[in-house]
Design a protein around this motif. Structure first.
Motif, PDB file in Angstrom:
ATOM      1  N   GLY A   1      -3.981  -8.082   4.122  1.00 23.10           N
ATOM      2  CA  GLY A   1      -4.888  -8.681   3.047  1.00 23.10           C
ATOM      3  C   GLY A   1      -5.487  -7.524   1.630  1.00 23.10           C
ATOM      4  O   GLY A   1      -5.784  -7.706   0.894  1.00 23.10           O
ATOM      5  N   SER A   2      -5.536  -6.528   1.813  1.00 20.88           N
ATOM      6  CA  SER A   2      -5.641  -5.224   0.980  1.00 20.88           C
ATOM      7  C   SER A   2      -4.451  -5.565  -0.721  1.00 20.88           C
ATOM      8  O   SER A   2      -4.368  -5.283  -1.241  1.00 20.88           O
ATOM      9  CB  SER A   2      -5.063  -4.252   0.697  1.00 20.88           C
TER      10      SER A   2
ATOM     11  N   THR B   1      -6.005 -18.388   1.588  1.00 23.50           N
ATOM     12  CA  THR B   1      -6.791 -18.679   1.197  1.00 23.50           C
ATOM     13  C   THR B   1      -6.745 -18.554  -0.225  1.00 23.50           C
ATOM     14  O   THR B   1      -6.322 -17.708  -1.535  1.00 23.50           O
ATOM     15  CB  THR B   1      -7.918 -17.779   2.175  1.00 23.50           C
TER      16      THR B   1
ATOM     17  N   THR C   1       0.949  -1.324  -0.340  1.00 25.39           N
ATOM     18  CA  THR C   1      -0.104   0.195   0.045  1.00 25.39           C
ATOM     19  C   THR C   1       1.207   1.186   0.644  1.00 25.39           C
ATOM     20  O   THR C   1       2.192   0.830   0.371  1.00 25.39           O
ATOM     21  CB  THR C   1      -0.975  -0.095   0.929  1.00 25.39           C
TER      22      THR C   1
ATOM     23  N   THR D   1       1.409  -8.532   7.103  1.00 24.85           N
ATOM     24  CA  THR D   1       1.814  -8.148   8.518  1.00 24.85           C
ATOM     25  C   THR D   1       0.650  -7.432   9.104  1.00 24.85           C
ATOM     26  O   THR D   1       0.499  -6.609   9.793  1.00 24.85           O
ATOM     27  CB  THR D   1       2.724  -6.783   7.456  1.00 24.85           C
ATOM     28  N   THR D   2      -0.055  -8.659   8.753  1.00 29.02           N
ATOM     29  CA  THR D   2      -1.700  -8.172   9.100  1.00 29.02           C
ATOM     30  C   THR D   2      -1.980 -10.063  10.038  1.00 29.02           C
ATOM     31  O   THR D   2      -1.846 -10.397   9.829  1.00 29.02           O
ATOM     32  CB  THR D   2      -3.220  -7.555   9.307  1.00 29.02           C
TER      33      THR D   2
HETATM   34  P1  NAD Z   1      -5.218  -3.629   4.832  1.00 31.81           P
HETATM   35  O1  NAD Z   1      -3.876  -4.593   4.055  1.00 31.81           O
HETATM   36  O2  NAD Z   1      -6.310  -3.114   3.994  1.00 31.81           O
HETATM   37  O3  NAD Z   1      -3.882  -2.623   5.753  1.00 31.81           O
HETATM   38  C1  NAD Z   1      -4.639  -1.439   6.414  1.00 31.81           C
HETATM   39  C2  NAD Z   1      -3.918  -0.556   6.781  1.00 31.81           C
HETATM   40  O4  NAD Z   1      -2.229  -1.506   7.855  1.00 31.81           O
HETATM   41  C3  NAD Z   1      -3.126  -0.331   5.040  1.00 31.81           C
HETATM   42  O5  NAD Z   1      -2.722   1.234   5.463  1.00 31.81           O
HETATM   43  C4  NAD Z   1      -1.507  -1.080   5.600  1.00 31.81           C
HETATM   44  O6  NAD Z   1      -0.391  -1.097   4.532  1.00 31.81           O
HETATM   45  C5  NAD Z   1      -1.301  -1.077   6.633  1.00 31.81           C
HETATM   46  N1  NAD Z   1      -0.393  -2.082   7.888  1.00 31.81           N
HETATM   47  C6  NAD Z   1      -0.387  -3.051   7.469  1.00 31.81           C
HETATM   48  N2  NAD Z   1       0.558  -3.954   7.529  1.00 31.81           N
HETATM   49  C7  NAD Z   1       0.799  -3.245   9.168  1.00 31.81           C
HETATM   50  C8  NAD Z   1       1.879  -3.262   9.855  1.00 31.81           C
HETATM   51  N3  NAD Z   1       2.639  -4.440  10.132  1.00 31.81           N
HETATM   52  N4  NAD Z   1       2.035  -2.169  10.272  1.00 31.81           N
HETATM   53  C9  NAD Z   1       1.956  -0.595   9.963  1.00 31.81           C
HETATM   54  N5  NAD Z   1       0.907  -0.536   9.033  1.00 31.81           N
HETATM   55  C10 NAD Z   1       0.300  -1.628   8.765  1.00 31.81           C
HETATM   56  O7  NAD Z   1      -6.585  -4.623   6.372  1.00 31.81           O
HETATM   57  P2  NAD Z   1      -6.255  -5.533   6.250  1.00 31.81           P
HETATM   58  O8  NAD Z   1      -7.208  -6.145   7.282  1.00 31.81           O
HETATM   59  O9  NAD Z   1      -5.228  -7.200   6.573  1.00 31.81           O
HETATM   60  O10 NAD Z   1      -6.816  -6.295   5.447  1.00 31.81           O
HETATM   61  C11 NAD Z   1      -8.327  -5.757   5.009  1.00 31.81           C
HETATM   62  C12 NAD Z   1      -8.319  -6.673   3.324  1.00 31.81           C
HETATM   63  O11 NAD Z   1      -8.351  -7.899   3.298  1.00 31.81           O
HETATM   64  C13 NAD Z   1     -10.110  -6.647   2.840  1.00 31.81           C
HETATM   65  O12 NAD Z   1     -10.258  -5.327   1.347  1.00 31.81           O
HETATM   66  C14 NAD Z   1     -10.764  -7.470   3.280  1.00 31.81           C
HETATM   67  O13 NAD Z   1     -11.804  -8.513   2.505  1.00 31.81           O
HETATM   68  C15 NAD Z   1      -9.200  -8.298   2.752  1.00 31.81           C
HETATM   69  N6  NAD Z   1      -9.125 -10.528   2.916  1.00 31.81           N
HETATM   70  C16 NAD Z   1      -9.743 -10.863   1.793  1.00 31.81           C
HETATM   71  C17 NAD Z   1      -9.936 -12.317   2.416  1.00 31.81           C
HETATM   72  C18 NAD Z   1      -9.530 -13.345   1.357  1.00 31.81           C
HETATM   73  O14 NAD Z   1      -9.442 -14.734   1.730  1.00 31.81           O
HETATM   74  N7  NAD Z   1      -9.448 -12.947   0.344  1.00 31.81           N
HETATM   75  C19 NAD Z   1      -9.015 -12.613   3.885  1.00 31.81           C
HETATM   76  C20 NAD Z   1      -8.990 -11.581   5.145  1.00 31.81           C
HETATM   77  C21 NAD Z   1      -8.920 -10.221   4.841  1.00 31.81           C
END
Ligand code: NAD
Length: 352
Positions: free
Chosen positions: A95-96, A125, A40, A117-118
């Motif tokens: 996830g993004s 999946t 991102t 990293t989350t």
């Molecule tokens: P995200 O990936 O949107 O991250 C949110 C923000 O946090 C971003 O700005 C990112 O850069 C930042 N970030 C990430 N890791 C960080 C870290 N270690 N330190 C500081 N900042 C960090 O959030 P998310 O909750 O991981 O993902 C959500 C998305 O994933 C949704 O679109 C969801 O639909 C998708 N998702 C898909 C599946 C699947 O199986 N297809 C499963 C779960 C989630």
């Protein structure tokens, strides 16, 4: 024992603090020669650093990954992939970013090395959600399953505590629904229980000591297991409600999961009593109440109101949630759902 059919998703998992250093080796082992690093905008610097450490293997960085995997962003990333002569991707992020890597692989079969990293769990999946003209569609296809996942807890030390909490509860929600899934099997049940146990142990420590590598490792371990459950069995009411609230009312992903989990667990706990018994015990006997108290103790958001949802939207949300419902252990009743949504909007406990 219930009869079952189990398709195991293949993945190579590299786990341990400092394992980011393994990216180059893993890319080479896959047969990759030029890796486009994805992130991102917020994690661009980390992606550039990783690209630099890859030397000749690094094809460059594409740092425009965004929530809900917009097709327009994927198309731009595909152009960069071609222009840089990349033959694989390395997704560094949540996830993004992982969604963007999957969207590229869906179109050109690119090999994927993923560094989560989350705690969202998408990396294990075969599911890809994409949005185009405001419409979200989901595909389940083996081609989007990443080949290699590298779990390095050191990369999560700076994940802000509120995000760590909601992301961890998001992961737990996959496993709670996995426990009563119609297509569950003895192995997914073991994974689900162990994933929830690990996150339940890790999250309170992370709230107090975000830099605790051991707790961060436990949380990543738990999210791997919970994500594996999500990738293996069907999800039910909880995911349907969260997709409705995210897709139609633009509520944030992890926070919505965190708020809804105690309420959806309470809704299903009577109908899935035996399947949920081991984790009900883990949370003090009553699963809905226990999860609510746990979320509150972590400082998680508790109300849909706090996410900006209007009270007048609840009725429309209940209508949408009963349309094309996912299979659920308890029948989906509109009035009961509306009452559930009202409690979640208020921030009440599930039995209020
Ligand atoms: P995200 O990936 O949107 O991250 C949110 C923000 O946090 C971003 O700005 C990112 O850069 C930042 N970030 C990430 N890791 C960080 C870290 N270690 N330190 C500081 N900042 C960090 O959030 P998310 O909750 O991981 O993902 C959500 C998305 O994933 C949704 O679109 C969801 O639909 C998708 N998702 C898909 C599946 C699947 O199986 N297809 C499963 C779960 C989630």
């Amino acid at each position: 024992m219930i009869p079952f059919t189990y398709t195991i998703n293949p993945a190579r998992i590299v786990f341990g603090p400092g394992s980011l250093q393994q990216v180059a080796t893993e890319v080479r082992n896959l047969g990759g020669t030029r890796a486009l690093v994805l992130s991102t905008p917020f994690q661009k610097q980390d992606a550039e650093q990783l690209n630099a450490t890859l030397g000749k293997l690094g094809a460059g960085v594409f740092s425009d990954a965004a929530m809900h995997t917009p097709v327009e962003v994927t198309e731009r990333a595909m152009q960069v992939y071609q222009q840089t002569g990349a033959d694989c991707v390395v997704a560094l992020g949540g996830g993004s970013t992982i969604g963007l890597g999957k969207a590229i692989a869906y179109r050109n079969n690119a090999l994927q090395v993923v560094v989560p990293t989350t705690y969202a769990g998408s990396e294990v999946t075969p599911i890809l959600g994409q949005t185009e003209n405001g419409v979200k569609t989901t595909v389940k296809d083996a081609s989007v399953l990443p080949e290699v996942v590298i779990y390095d807890a050191e990369l999560t030390l700076d994940l802000p505590v509120p995000m760590s909490v909601t992301s961890g509860l998001n992961a737990m929600a996959h496993a709670v629904e996995g426990l009563y899934a119609k297509d569950r099997n003895p192995i997914t049940t073991i994974l689900a229980y162990e994933g929830i146990r690990a996150l339940k142990e890790a999250l309170p420590i992370i709230v107090k000591a975000p830099q605790d590598v051991e707790a961060r490792s436990q949380a990543l371990y738990g999210s791997w297991l919970c994500g594996t459950v999500l990738g293996t069995v069907g999800m039910a009411l909880h995911h349907k409600l969260c997709h409705t609230l995210g897709g139609s009312f633009d509520l944030p992903h992890a926070e919505t999961h965190a708020i809804m989990l105690p309420h959806t667990a309470a809704y299903n706990q009577g109908a899935a009593c035996d399947a949920l018994a081991p984790i009900a015990e883990l949370f003090g006997g009553d699963l809905g109440e226990g999860l609510h108290a746990f979320a509150e103790s972590l400082g998680a958001p508790l109300s849909l109101k706090s996410l900006g949802l209007e009270e007048s939207d609840l009725s429309a949300a209940a209508d949408l949630a009963v349309k094309n419902p996912y299979w659920n252990p308890r029948p989906i009743e509109r009035d009961a759902l509306l009452a559930l949504l009202q409690r979640a909007w208020n921030g009440d406990s599930p039995s209020a």
